[in-house]
Write an enzyme that holds these catalytic residues in place. Structure first.
Site, PDB file in Angstrom:
ATOM      1  N   HIS A 162       0.747  -1.108   0.553  1.00 43.44           N
ATOM      2  CA  HIS A 162      -0.233   0.211  -0.113  1.00 43.44           C
ATOM      3  C   HIS A 162       0.961   0.890  -0.307  1.00 43.44           C
ATOM      4  O   HIS A 162       1.825   0.813   0.437  1.00 43.44           O
ATOM      5  CB  HIS A 162      -0.739   0.121   1.299  1.00 43.44           C
ATOM      6  CG  HIS A 162      -2.490   0.790   1.025  1.00 43.44           C
ATOM      7  ND1 HIS A 162      -1.806   2.546   1.169  1.00 43.44           N
ATOM      8  CD2 HIS A 162      -3.180   0.861   1.168  1.00 43.44           C
ATOM      9  CE1 HIS A 162      -2.908   2.626   0.734  1.00 43.44           C
ATOM     10  NE2 HIS A 162      -3.992   1.850   1.195  1.00 43.44           N
TER      11      HIS A 162
ATOM     12  N   ARG B  78      -6.066  10.009   0.324  1.00 42.71           N
ATOM     13  CA  ARG B  78      -6.249  10.791  -1.304  1.00 42.71           C
ATOM     14  C   ARG B  78      -7.073  10.865  -1.998  1.00 42.71           C
ATOM     15  O   ARG B  78      -7.352  12.228  -2.727  1.00 42.71           O
ATOM     16  CB  ARG B  78      -4.639  10.006  -1.588  1.00 42.71           C
ATOM     17  CG  ARG B  78      -2.977  10.281  -1.615  1.00 42.71           C
ATOM     18  CD  ARG B  78      -2.275   8.851  -2.230  1.00 42.71           C
ATOM     19  NE  ARG B  78      -2.677   7.725  -1.187  1.00 42.71           N
ATOM     20  CZ  ARG B  78      -2.638   6.864  -2.086  1.00 42.71           C
ATOM     21  NH1 ARG B  78      -2.318   5.812  -3.430  1.00 42.71           N
ATOM     22  NH2 ARG B  78      -2.864   5.605  -1.998  1.00 42.71           N
TER      23      ARG B  78
END
Lengths: 265, 572
Positions: free
Chosen positions: B336, B356
């Site tokens: 990740h 994000r």
């Protein structure tokens, strides 16, 4: 002599650098001062079977109670999310007796009466707020229990949503309420019965069932890799500057384009 | 508190944070104008991956020497669990007798208590089967519980399952099994509706319309969420519903399966469970078995920290493989892009992609953008590794150094509030805010430092769209399987995978039990004998044993004094 008697519990009484003493169920160990309680227990030599789950604050397996010498107060935390303190006395509480009742969400009414029918002890809440004080997620536990009594299921759902079901509130409640079970029941009732269903979602489910997208997917599956890649790398991204999407057709690449003429779209 | 007084940060970190703050107004202005850092072309991405993604470091891998997928290139840590003895190996003759008397007989045995396992149990019971669900830790102790960002489904008017299909294929580098992807994207709207009816609390408008947003690699907004407790929101409801049916679904906790039982016809007819508390073995016969054991993050591949839960040791892979199920894409591991790298106590923990997706920039030590924040995960991770790698190793040397010598890049969370109003972060990301607050950082005011962390097993056991394997009576669903995500899974497709393929494998298992199952026949461990023969040929040391069950974090200085105890796993 209190300090000395505390040290007597330890095999190794010297204080190594950057280490702090902690008491795991009364027994003293030195552990690096930067560790979380969970890692400190492992550092001491335990291999956990109970009391460790996600190790990231989501599963509620590692509810822990402790005291420090400066105060009589009970402190709490998730062992995976709490840094050790010098001289802390800790006990993990990986399990506390609570009995989940069974019910059929669809057949129940979304009311306080229905919830009390399943968990009548909710009515015994004395509003002492001990549950709120003990919650490692800092939720307003007592408030959601009170809102349950008032039938404000929306507020219960909102206030209880971040519950990780560690059960520390259950362990401290003088009215013997099983708060996390009440909360999940109410959230399910509220969302099943009172929150409007997504119409957009229902429409799409129907479209898929009717096979509306089958031809496009079949076509995509039949494309040579190079064409599929071309289609992929030229696809417009929703929200990007200059991108205005009017429908969900695959028609952005003049070379690789689905033929909609034979479909009902 | 003023940053310079902050006890956690080093002076160089404070310097860097000031640069982040200095560029923030300009970046906010750019975001308002719709400007974004340019996305990489497929060619650029490919080059970057070959240079900086851990999957492409060949010294870290070797060819598997035993079993149906011999020759598959795997990380050493993963090859190790396949090239290891059965826990039953030393007493195989005794166990062969032992398995003749089942303690429990049922229609469907589900192995694994996470999202896929619970969905499978529910669907099997819906189809009239009596179900036993056995799990290593507690029901719900699983990566599903920890998933934060969301679950994908194409439901908006500008989206379709066909576009979802294209995104999944591209994200997986077109290696995906097209039939598995088709089932995934077509079931997606339906499973969201199923969860909605079960009472999962999705983020919605007052009229019931679901909130959706982007994830890495999506071309349409289709990420459905439950705040940043999306996995927990789903897992808690599935578990609650399983426990509403005690007459149909029996749960056995703290009892992982350690081997499957086949019969003389090669059909799977049950498993041997191991009670990790009392250390008893229990024999369960089932007309059909579902493997839903999840992934392998706790193998700490290439030494990476992991976001995975304590029991994620790839047990089901080993069980299925020894029974004859091939693997695919297991060499592809997902790191990740944004694991916490500071402060020390939370290194490796997941910082959801939703940060994000909600508008936070990814920034280097100078407070400057260097990558589009929502590239597919492998590309994003490789770009962050490149930014931090020293110049002499081909990197850019623009990482931020932590007091303990790690490097990371900034995720500028405060930008979210600046763009969408104060309180947005608190509302959309309460779990993240809470975690950082516990360790003295206010992420609504300060950027947070991140670096890639071991997150997901892209590949796994080979299945068909109905969840069946090549072994009759054996089904599998969720992270233990491979093919649907190709070599790189997109955000929001794992929650979708566990629900879709948990449901499919549970349904198929129940139908098999009802319609195709003949009889238990002669229960045997012949497949283990044969596997052990292969292991003998390559010479595997006696103390290499799998499934691993639990990692061992007892430090070396304690272990060397534990002279008469030993831990039966191969991570020793």
């Amino acid at each position: 002599m209190a300090e000395q008697s505390r040290k007597s519990g330890s095999i190794n009484p010297e204080k190594p650098k950057d280490m702090v003493p902690i008491y795991i169920m009364g027994k003293r160990y030195f552990v690096p001062k930067t560790l979380t309680i969970m890692k400190a227990i492992e550092y001491a030599g335990y291999q956990l079977k109970r009391g460790a789950g996600c190790r990231a604050g989501f599963c509620g397996a590692c509810g822990t109670v402790y005291r420090t010498p400066d105060s009589y107060k009970i402190k709490v935390g998730l062992a995976c999310q709490t840094v050790v303190e010098p001289e802390m006395y800790i006990a993990q509480l990986p399990f506390y007796p609570a009995v989940k009742k069974t019910y059929n969400i669809e057949e129940m009414e979304p009311t306080a009466e229905a919830v009390l029918g399943i968990y009548p002890e909710v009515a015994r809440c004395v509003a002492c707020n001990t549950c709120t004080k003990v919650c490692p997620q800092e939720l307003e536990v007592m408030d959601y229990i009170q809102e349950t009594l008032h039938g404000n299921l929306d507020k219960v759902a909102d206030l209880s949503f971040d519950c990780v079901m560690c059960g520390l509130c259950v362990s401290r409640c003088p009215a013997e309420i099983q708060h996390p079970f009440v909360a999940i029941l109410v959230r399910r009732l509220y969302n099943h019965h009172l929150v409007p269903r997504s119409q957009q979602l229902a429409k799409r489910v129907k479209e898929v069932e009717e096979g509306k997208y089958d031809a496009e997917i079949k076509w995509l599956k039949s494309l040579p890799l190079e064409k599929l890649k071309k289609l992929y790398s030229t696809r417009p991204r929703e929200g990007d500057p200059g991108v205005e999407l009017k429908d969900n057709k695959i028609d952005w690449n003049d070379e690789v384009k689905f033929d909609y003429s034979g479909t009902n779209r | 508190m003023e940053l310079r007084e902050h006890p956690l940060y080093s002076p160089e970190m404070i310097e860097s944070i000031k640069k982040v703050e200095a560029t923030r107004p300009r970046r906010a202005e750019e975001a308002r104008r719709g400007y974004r850092f340019e996305k990489m072309s497929l060619e650029e991405a490919d080059k970057l991956l070959h240079q900086f993604h851990p999957d492409y470091i060949m010294e870290q891998k070797r060819e598997l020497r035993v079993g149906p997928s011999k020759g598959e290139l795997l990380n050493h840590e993963v090859a190790d669990i396949f090239e290891a003895h059965s826990r039953l190996a030393k007493k195989l003759d005794e166990f062969s007798e032992f398995i003749k008397e089942p303690e429990i007989t049922t229609d469907v045995l589900v192995i694994g208590g996470g999202g896929a396992g619970n969905a499978a149990a529910l669907m099997a019971s819906e189809h009239g089967a009596d179900v036993v669900i056995a799990t290593k830790l507690r029901l719900g102790d699983a990566n599903t519980m920890m998933a934060q960002g969301g679950i994908q489904a194409a439901v908006t008017p500008v989206d379709s399952p066909a576009i979802h299909y294209l995104d999944v294929m591209g994200g997986g580098h077109f290696k995906n099994d097209p039939d598995l992807v088709e089932a995934l994207v077509k079931d997606a709207p339906f499973v969201i509706q199923w969860l909605e009816r079960l009472g999962v609390m999705f983020d919605k408008d007052p009229d019931g319309t679901m909130w959706v947003q982007h994830g890495g690699g999506t071309s349409r907004m289709r990420m459905h969420s439950c705040r940043d407790y999306s996995g927990a929101g789903i897992m808690r409801v599935l578990r609650d519903e399983v426990r509403n049916r005690p007459d149909k679904i029996r749960e056995i906790e703290f009892s992982p399966a350690v081997e499957l039982i086949l019969n003389e016809r090669g059909e799977c007819i049950g498993a041997v469970l191991f009670n990790i508390e009392t250390e008893e073995y229990h024999v369960v016969y089932a007309k059909a078995v579902v493997l839903a054991t999840g992934g392998f993050g706790r193998l700490h591949i290439q030494g990476f920290p992991t976001t995975n839960h304590y029991g994620a040791t790839g047990d089901g892979l080993v069980l299925g493989y020894r029974a004859g199920v091939p693997i695919r894409y297991l060499g592809a591991v997902q790191y990740h892009p944004t694991g916490a790298i500071f402060p020390e106590q939370i290194v490796g923990l997941l910082i959801t992609e939703k940060v994000r997706g909600s508008g936070a920039d990814v920034l280097n030590v100078d407070g400057e953008k260097f990558v589009f924040p929502l590239e597919p995960r492998d590309v994003e991770a490789a770009a962050i590794i490149r930014e931090c790698a020293p110049v002499e190793k081909g990197g850019r040397g623009k990482g931020v150094r932590t007091p303990t010598g790690n490097y990371g890049v900034w995720l500028d969370a405060p930008l979210i509030d600046l763009l969408y109003g104060e309180g947005t972060i608190e509302r959309k990301l309460p779990a993240m805010v809470r975690m950082y607050r516990r360790f003295g950082i206010d992420m609504t005011k300060e950027p947070i430092l991140v670096y890639p962390t071991l997150h997901y097993q892209n590949g796994g056991l080979r299945i068909k769209p109905d969840g069946s394997t090549n072994v009759p009576g054996l089904y599998a669903g969720g992270e233990v399987t491979g093919g649907v995500h190709g070599t790189n899974r997109l955000m929001g497709n794992s929650l979708l995978d566990v629900v879709v393929y948990g449901r499919r494998s549970g349904t198929s298992a129940a139908l098999y039990a009802k319609e195709q199952f003949r009889d238990f026949g002669k229960p045997t461990l012949q497949h283990i004998y044969e596997y052990e023969k292969e292991l003998a040929e390559i010479g595997v040391p006696e103390d290499k044993i799998s499934p691993v069950i639990l990692p061992n974090y007892v430090p070396e200085h304690v272990r060397k004094k534990q002279l008469t105890s030993y831990y039966q796993g191969n991570l020793y």
